[in-house]
Motif scaffolding. Structure first.
Motif, PDB file in Angstrom:
ATOM      1  N   PHE A 696      35.201  35.588  41.540  1.00  0.00           N
ATOM      2  CA  PHE A 696      35.104  34.704  40.374  1.00  0.00           C
ATOM      3  C   PHE A 696      33.848  33.872  40.452  1.00  0.00           C
ATOM      4  CE2 PHE A 696      39.431  35.464  41.677  1.00  0.00           C
ATOM      5  CZ  PHE A 696      39.986  36.013  40.521  1.00  0.00           C
ATOM      6  N   ASP A 697      33.357  33.500  39.271  1.00  0.00           N
ATOM      7  CA  ASP A 697      32.225  32.592  39.213  1.00  0.00           C
ATOM      8  C   ASP A 697      32.689  31.227  39.720  1.00  0.00           C
ATOM      9  OD1 ASP A 697      29.410  32.180  37.641  1.00  0.00           O
ATOM     10  OD2 ASP A 697      30.669  30.372  37.597  1.00  0.00           O
ATOM     11  N   THR A 700      32.594  28.640  36.472  1.00  0.00           N
ATOM     12  CA  THR A 700      33.392  28.875  35.264  1.00  0.00           C
ATOM     13  C   THR A 700      34.750  29.491  35.542  1.00  0.00           C
ATOM     14  OG1 THR A 700      32.493  31.091  35.020  1.00  0.00           O
ATOM     15  CG2 THR A 700      31.288  29.297  33.933  1.00  0.00           C
ATOM     16  N   ASP A 702      35.125  32.590  35.705  1.00  0.00           N
ATOM     17  CA  ASP A 702      35.120  33.935  35.122  1.00  0.00           C
ATOM     18  C   ASP A 702      35.172  34.995  36.222  1.00  0.00           C
ATOM     19  OD1 ASP A 702      34.886  32.849  32.659  1.00  0.00           O
ATOM     20  OD2 ASP A 702      32.738  33.272  32.410  1.00  0.00           O
ATOM     21  N   ILE A 704      33.796  38.038  37.932  1.00  0.00           N
ATOM     22  CA  ILE A 704      32.443  38.616  37.936  1.00  0.00           C
ATOM     23  C   ILE A 704      32.353  39.924  38.721  1.00  0.00           C
ATOM     24  CG2 ILE A 704      31.148  36.487  37.451  1.00  0.00           C
ATOM     25  CD1 ILE A 704      30.754  36.188  40.479  1.00  0.00           C
ATOM     26  N   ASP A 712      32.581  41.520  33.568  1.00  0.00           N
ATOM     27  CA  ASP A 712      32.611  40.292  32.785  1.00  0.00           C
ATOM     28  C   ASP A 712      34.005  40.207  32.178  1.00  0.00           C
ATOM     29  OD1 ASP A 712      32.059  38.092  31.302  1.00  0.00           O
ATOM     30  OD2 ASP A 712      30.923  39.176  29.753  1.00  0.00           O
ATOM     31  N   GLY A 713      34.721  39.144  32.461  1.00  0.00           N
ATOM     32  CA  GLY A 713      36.084  39.047  31.906  1.00  0.00           C
ATOM     33  C   GLY A 713      36.821  37.940  32.608  1.00  0.00           C
ATOM     34  N   LYS A 715      38.975  38.272  29.116  1.00  0.00           N
ATOM     35  CA  LYS A 715      39.138  37.518  27.880  1.00  0.00           C
ATOM     36  C   LYS A 715      40.502  37.872  27.291  1.00  0.00           C
ATOM     37  CE  LYS A 715      34.478  36.505  27.293  1.00  0.00           C
ATOM     38  NZ  LYS A 715      33.920  37.119  28.452  1.00  0.00           N
ATOM     39  N   LEU A 755      38.840  26.956  30.279  1.00  0.00           N
ATOM     40  CA  LEU A 755      39.512  26.903  31.580  1.00  0.00           C
ATOM     41  C   LEU A 755      40.196  25.550  31.693  1.00  0.00           C
ATOM     42  CD1 LEU A 755      40.014  28.169  34.400  1.00  0.00           C
ATOM     43  CD2 LEU A 755      37.891  27.065  35.130  1.00  0.00           C
ATOM     44  N   ARG A 758      41.905  25.494  37.662  1.00  0.00           N
ATOM     45  CA  ARG A 758      41.859  26.589  38.636  1.00  0.00           C
ATOM     46  C   ARG A 758      42.567  26.090  39.885  1.00  0.00           C
ATOM     47  NH1 ARG A 758      36.559  29.653  40.645  1.00  0.00           N
ATOM     48  NH2 ARG A 758      35.596  27.736  39.960  1.00  0.00           N
ATOM     49  N   LEU A 769      44.315  28.998  31.446  1.00  0.00           N
ATOM     50  CA  LEU A 769      43.317  29.080  30.379  1.00  0.00           C
ATOM     51  C   LEU A 769      43.966  28.841  29.028  1.00  0.00           C
ATOM     52  CD1 LEU A 769      42.183  32.468  31.774  1.00  0.00           C
ATOM     53  CD2 LEU A 769      40.604  30.545  31.678  1.00  0.00           C
ATOM     54  N   LEU A 817      37.820  43.267  29.172  1.00  0.00           N
ATOM     55  CA  LEU A 817      36.979  43.254  30.358  1.00  0.00           C
ATOM     56  C   LEU A 817      35.830  44.213  30.132  1.00  0.00           C
ATOM     57  CD1 LEU A 817      36.932  42.901  33.612  1.00  0.00           C
ATOM     58  CD2 LEU A 817      38.271  45.000  33.616  1.00  0.00           C
TER      59      LEU A 817
END
Ligand code: GAL
Length: 960
Positions: A696-697, A700, A702, A704, A712-713, A715, A755, A758, A769, A817
Motif C-alpha cells: 500500500f501507498d 494514501t 492505495d 500499489i 492501482d486500486g 476502487k 480514506l 487505516r 473507506l 483494479l
C-alpha cells in the motif's frame, strides 16, 4: 423521367413466379458504364447519348454510393427530406447506367424475350436501343419488360436511369441505409413459344390421412405435364390432383420433392414441400400440430456491398441460424433475393415473406396523409403485394405473406389483404400495424412488454367481455406472435428467457422474432489503412439515426454476438434439466415434429476441471412431451472437490445434416455444486504498508502492488459504461430519463474515495473507506481487510454498507483494479466461455475456461460495457508482467477484464477509436444489473435491477 407520381411502375409485363427453367438466359452482371447527376434537372435529356464523357465503370449488381459515387445515409423512421408526397427532393442523385451487349444466339433463337430486373432502388426508367420500355417501382421487387421487338441481333444498348429518391421512397422508409442502384441481377430471358410463363403450385398435406395434394396452375399456350418421380406422378398440370402419401415438409424435416413441369418447349424445375399452415382455435398449426416460431428478423446486408446478394454468404448465414436453433425468419422489410427463399426451403426455415412497404416517415406528422389510407396510392400498394406474392408463391417455406411494416393503417392495406386472401388462401396474412387485426390471420405485435404478452396469452382463456366489438372478437380467435421483440442492440438483449417462458406457457402464442439478425455497419478503410465499421452520421448525413442500425445478433461479418449464443440456448428445442439428486435428467422435447432419435444425449461429470465419468443415455420423447431419464450411480457417487463438481448433459446431432455435422450440440443443461476453500490461517505478518503480496501507498493507503505486479486500486465501482439499452428509456419507464442519464446525474460515473481510517494489526491491514458520488450525500462505507496468509497469499475481506438515500439503482457493485501491464488472457472456473449479463446468460456453462486476450472483449461497433463472465469462483488473470490469482472464499463474482477503462469505452463512438492504454482493467463485481431491451421495449426487469444494498465478499489472492 417521371419520379413524382402515385402510380406503380409502367410498361412491365405482369408479375409471375421466379422460375428455374431450361429456357436460355443471359445474365448481365458485371461491368457497366455509369455516370451520376446531382438531380433530375441536371441530368442529360437523353440518358442513352453516345458521348462517353463523364462515364466510368461500375459494378452491377451494386449500389453506386458504395462504389465511390456519393455516400450512404441512414435513417430509421424519419424521412431524410420533407414530407411532400409524391415529390422527392431536388437534391436527388440520378444514376445513368449503360450496357452495350450482343445477345446470345440461344436467346435470339426465340421470338419472345423478357428483360428482368430483380432489384433497383428506388425508381428506374429502362430503354433498349432508344425505345422506352417502362419504369420500375418497388426496389426489392422483380420487374420484367418485353423486349421481343426492341432487341436486335448484334449490338444493343441498354440504358437505365435510376433515381435515388422518388415517390417510391415514401413507401420504402424501412429502417436501413438508403442505397440506390441496380443492386440485383439483370437477366435477358428467352421465352419459348408454348413455354411456361407462370406456375402457381400449392402442395398441400393432410395430416389426418398423410395424403398430399397438388393444386397446380400453369400459364402456357400448350398443355403442361407435371412429373414428380419420387411420387410416380406424371399428370396433366391442371388443377388439384391427389398424389398419395407424402412425407410432409417442415423446418425440422425439410423434405422436398423434385418436380418438373414441362411442355414440349420448356421445362421448369420445382422443389415441392407438402405442408399445411392454418389456425385452429387460436393456435398456429403446421401439418396438424401446434407450431412454435423461433425467429429472427433478417435484413439483407453486407458491410462492403450493402444489399447485394451473394449466395455463399446467404447460405452460410441461414446455416448459422439453424445452428443456433432458429427456425423462422421474417424477411424484414421486403422480399429478400429469390434464392434466399429457395435456401429456406432446402435448409428448413419458416418465412414471413414481407412486402416491400413501409410508410413510417408519416408517423412524424401523426400519420397525416399516410399513403396507406390515400386512394391515390392504391394501385401502387396492390402492385407491390402482387409482385411479392407472385414471385415467391411456389415455396414451402413461406407460411405468411406480410403486407409490409409500419405503414400505419388504411384502406390500401385492407385492399392488399383482400387480394392476398383471394389469390392464395393457402397461407396466412400478417401485418403488425393492424392492431385491430381485422384483415390479418395472426395477431402480431412488436416489443410488447412481458406483462402485456402474458395478458395476450391469457386473453383467449377467458370468455370475451359482453361488450367486445366485432374486431375484438375476431382478434380473440387468432394466434399471437411478436414479429419483433428483444432488440439486439449492443450488449443484450436482456429478458429473452422470460419472454420465452410466456411463449411456451400459452398455446395461443406461436413465438417471436428477435430484432434483428445482423448489424448493418458499413465498412470503409480508414486513413491508417485499417477497416472500420461505420454507422449513421458517419457519412455527414443531415438527418440520421446514429447506431440504431447496429442492432443485430451477429456482427456485420456474421460473427455471433453473445446475445445469439444465449438466444440459441433459450429457444433450444430440447431442454435438459438435471434433477437435484443427480439421479435423473428431465428432458423436454420442444420440437414440433421430431422425437429425439436424431440426437445423442451424453452426460459428463467434471470435478475440479477433470472429467471423471460420462456416458450416453437413451432418450426418446414424442414431440412436445417430456420424459425423465435415470442417471447412473457414477453421476452422483461422492467425490471430493475444492471448487466445483459439475454434471453437464448435452444433446448433439447423431448424424450430419445440411447445416451441421454430427456432434453439433443443440442443447445442454448442468448441475453445478460448488465448494469454497477453507479459510487459510493468518500468518500475522502484516505491516503498515504490506499485507503479504499486497503493498500500500504509505500516505494514501492505495494498493500499489499485488502479487508482484504494479497496480492501482482498489476502487469501489457502481457504474458501467452504458450499454445501448442504458441510453434509452424503456417502454416501462417512458417518462423517466434513461439509466445512463440517471447514473450520470447521480454522479455514479465519478465516484470518489475517501480514506476514513487505516488500522494495522499484526494480523491485517484494515482500510476504512467511504465511496461516494460528488454533489450528493449518499455513500458506501467500505471496509477492506487484508490478511496475509500462507505462501505469499492474502485474504481480502471486502464489505460494503450503503448510507443515505439511493434513489437510482446501481449498475453494479464491485472492486476495480488496474494492473500496469497488458492483458494476455484469463483462466476462470466460472460461467462461460462467452460473456453474459445476468438477464442474458442462458448459454453460459460452468467450466474451466481459458480465454485469450481477444476473447475478453466484445468489439461492439459503438463501445459499451462488455465482457463479463459470471459466477466466477477462481480466476487467473494473465498479464505481460505476470499473473494474479483470485479465489472466492464465499460468494462467486463477475469478472470483467479489458485493455481499456470504462471512461474510455463510454467516450468512444466507435470500436476502432479504442486504444489499449497498456494496462489491464479488472472489475470484480458482487452484483451486476441486467441489460433489458429498452432501445425498443421494456427496460431491465425489476428482478435484475440492483437497489442499493449491503454486500460482502472474501477473496484469496496470490501470484498466478
Ligand atoms: C421497429 C422496426 C424495425 C426497426 C426497429 C428498431 O419498429 O420495425 O424496422 O426499426 O424498430 O431497430
Amino acid at each position: 423521367m417521371e419520379i413524382a407520381s402515385f402510380s406503380p411502375g409502367r410498361g412491365s409485363t405482369g408479375p409471375r413466379a421466379w422460375l428455374r427453367t431450361d429456357a436460355p438466359a443471359q445474365v448481365f452482371d458485371g461491368r457497366w458504364r455509369f455516370r451520376v447527376w446531382p438531380g433530375l434537372r441536371h441530368a442529360a435529356s437523353d440518358p442513352t447519348d453516345a458521348d462517353d464523357d463523364g462515364w466510368s465503370d461500375i459494378e452491377v449488381p451494386g449500389h453506386w454510393n458504395l462504389q465511390g459515387h456519393g455516400r450512404p445515409s441512414y435513417t430509421n423512421v424519419r424521412m431524410p427530406f420533407p414530407l411532400d408526397p409524391p415529390h422527392p427532393p431536388d437534391e436527388n442523385p440520378i444514376g445513368d447506367y449503360r450496357l452495350d451487349f450482343v445477345p446470345d444466339a440461344a436467346v435470339l433463337a426465340h421470338r419472345r424475350r423478357l428483360l428482368r430486373f430483380d432489384g433497383i432502388e428506388s425508381a428506374a426508367e429502362v430503354c433498349l436501343n432508344g425505345v422506352l420500355l417502362g419504369t420500375t417501382r418497388g426496389s426489392r421487387l422483380t420487374h420484367e419488360f418485353d423486349v421481343s421487338d426492341a432487341l436486335r441481333d448484334g449490338e444493343n444498348r441498354l440504358a437505365v436511369r435510376v433515381a435515388q429518391f422518388s415517390d417510391a421512397s415514401y413507401l420504402e422508409d424501412q429502417d436501413m441505409w438508403w442505397l440506390p442502384g441496380i443492386f440485383r441481377s439483370v437477366t435477358l430471358l428467352a421465352r419459348p413459344d408454348g413455354g411456361i410463363d407462370d406456375i402457381f403450385c400449392v402442395a398441400d398435406y393432410d395430416a389426418a390421412t398423410g395424403q398430399g395434394h397438388l393444386d397446380i396452375r400453369v400459364t402456357s399456350t400448350r398443355r403442361a405435364q407435371v412429373l414428380i418421380p419420387a411420387l410416380r406422378v406424371d399428370a396433366v398440370a391442371a388443377g388439384r390432383v391427389a398424389v398419395g402419401k407424402v412425407t410432409p415438409w417442415s423446418a425440422e424435416e425439410p423434405f422436398l420433392y423434385d418436380a418438373e413441369v414441362r411442355t414440349t418447349c420448356e421445362s421448369v424445375r420445382l422443389r415441392l414441400g407438402f405442408r399445411r399452415v392454418e389456425v385452429c382455435d387460436t393456435v398456429l398449426h403446421l401439418n396438424g400440430r401446434p407450431l412454435m416460431l423461433r425467429g429472427v428478423n433478417r435484413h439483407e446486408h453486407r458491410p462492403e456491398h450493402g444489399r447485394v446478394f451473394d449466395r455463399t454468404v446467404a447460405r452460410d448465414e441461414l446455416v448459422l441460424m439453424k445452428r443456433h436453433n432458429i427456425n423462422a425468419v421474417r424477411t424484414s422489410h421486403y422480399p429478400p433475393h429469390p434464392e434466399v427463399i429457395e435456401l429456406a426451403d432446402e435448409l428448413g426455415l419458416y418465412l414471413i415473406d414481407e412486402c416491400d412497404l413501409e410508410t413510417h416517415g408519416f408517423a412524424s406528422v401523426a400519420w397525416r396523409n399516410n399513403p396507406s389510407d390515400d386512394p391515390r396510392w392504391r394501385e401502387a400498394f396492390l402492385d407491390r403485394i402482387r409482385r411479392t406474392v407472385h414471385r415467391d408463391k411456389n415455396h414451402a417455406s413461406v407460411l405468411f405473406w406480410s403486407l409490409g411494416n409500419e405503414a400505419g393503417t388504411g384502406l390500401n392495406l385492407e385492399a392488399m389483404a383482400r387480394w392476398v386472401k383471394e389469390f392464395d388462401p393457402s397461407r396466412l396474412v400478417h401485418y403488425e400495424g393492424d392492431r385491430s387485426s381485422r384483415y390479418v390471420d395472426v395477431y402480431s405485435r412488436m416489443y410488447a412488454s412481458h406483462d402485456e404478452v402474458r395478458q395476450i396469452g391469457e386473453e383467449t382463456l377467458r370468455p370475451a367481455p359482453h361488450d367486445a366489438t366485432a374486431a375484438e372478437l375476431h382478434r380473440r380467435t387468432l394466434p399471437f406472435i411478436q414479429c419483433e421483440f428483444a432488440h439486439a442492440m449492443g450488449n443484450g438483449p436482456g429478458g429473452v428467457a422470460e419472454y420465452w417462458d410466456l411463449f411456451e406457457r400459452y398455446s395461443r402464442i406461436a413465438g417471436g422474432f428477435v430484432w434483428e439478425w445482423i448489424e448493418h455497419g458499413i465498412a470503409v478503410t480508414g486513413d491508417d489503412g485499417r477497416r472500420r465499421i461505420l454507422y449513421g452520421g458517419d457519412f455527414g448525413e443531415q438527418v440520421h439515426d446514429g447506431n440504431f442500425v447496429i442492432d443485430g445478433l451477429v456482427s456485420v461479418d456474421r460473427e455471433p454476438r453473445p446475445g445469439l449464443l444465449h438466444y440459441a440456448a433459450v429457444i433450444a428445442p430440447v431442454q435438459l434439466a438435471v434433477g437435484p439428486r443427480r439421479d435423473e435428467v428431465e428432458v423436454v422435447n420442444r420440437y414440433d415434429f421430431l422425437d429425439l432419435s436424431h440426437l445423442v444425449v451424453r452426460w459428463r461429470r467434471t470435478v475440479d476441471g477433470k472429467d471423471v465419468a460420462s456416458s450416453v443415455i437413451d432418450v426418446k420423447a414424442h414431440p412436445r412431451t417430456s420424459t425423465t431419464v435415470a442417471l447412473p450411480e457414477t453421476a452422483r457417487e461422492p467425490h471430493r472437490f475444492d471448487v466445483a463438481d459439475v454434471l453437464t448433459v448435452e444433446a448433439a446431432l447423431s448424424a450430419d445434416t445440411e447445416w451441421a455435422v454430427a456432434g453439433h450440440i443443440v442443447s445442454s443443461g448442468q448441475d453445478v455444486r460448488t465448494a469454497v476453500p477453507a479459510r487459510p490461517v493468518a500468518t500475522g505478518a502484516a505491516t503498515a504498508d504490506t499485507a503479504g503480496p499486497a503493498r500500500f501507498d504509505a500516505i494514501t493507503g492505495d494498493l500499489i502492488e499485488l502479487a508482484g505486479l504494479p497496480v492501482d486500486g482498489l476502487k469501489v465501482g457502481i457504474w458501467r459504461a452504458p450499454v445501448d439499452n442504458d441510453r434509452f428509456r424503456g417502454s416501462d419507464e417512458w417518462d423517466r430519463p434513461s439509466y445512463a442519464d440517471r447514473w450520470h446525474e447521480a454522479g455514479y460515473d465519478r465516484m470518489q474515495l475517501r480514506l476514513i481510517a487505516r488500522e494495522v494489526t499484526d494480523q491485517a491491514v484494515i482500510l476504512r473507506l467511504r465511496a461516494a458520488p460528488p454533489i450528493f450525500d449518499e455513500a458506501i462505507d467500505t471496509v477492506l481487510r487484508w490478511t496475509p496468509v500462507e505462501e505469499g497469499t492474502v485474504v481480502l475481506d471486502a464489505s460494503f454498507e450503503p448510507r443515505g438515500t439511493w434513489s437510482v439503482e446501481w449498475a453494479r457493485l464491485g472492486l476495480d483494479l488496474t494492473i500496469d501491464a497488458v492483458p494476455l488472457g484469463v483462466d476462470i472456473a466460472g460461467r462461460g466461455p462467452m460473456p453474459s449479463m445476468p438477464d442474458n446468460d442462458a448459454a453460459a456453462r460452468f467450466g474451466w475456461w481459458r480465454l485469450d486476450a481477444h476473447e475478453l472483449i466484445v468489439d461492439h461497433v459503438r463501445p459499451q460495457e462488455n465482457g463479463a463472465r459470471l459466477e466466477v469462483r477462481q480466476a487467473t488473470i494473465r498479464t505481460s508482467a505476470g499473473a494474479v490469482r483470485l479465489s472466492t472464499l464465499d460468494r462467486p463474482f463477475a469478472l470483467t477484464t479489458a485493455p481499456w477503462g470504462r471512461q474510455a469505452i463510454a467516450s468512444a463512438r466507435h470500436h476502432f477509436e479504442l486504444e489499449s492504454d497498456g494496462r489491464t482493467h479488472i472489475s470484480i463485481d458482487l452484483l451486476q444489473a441486467g441489460v433489458g431491451t429498452a432501445t425498443c421495449g421494456p427496460g431491465v426487469l425489476p428482478r435484475y435491477r440492483i437497489p442499493a444494498q449491503a454486500a460482502s465478499i472474501s477473496l484469496l489472492i496470490g501470484r498466478g
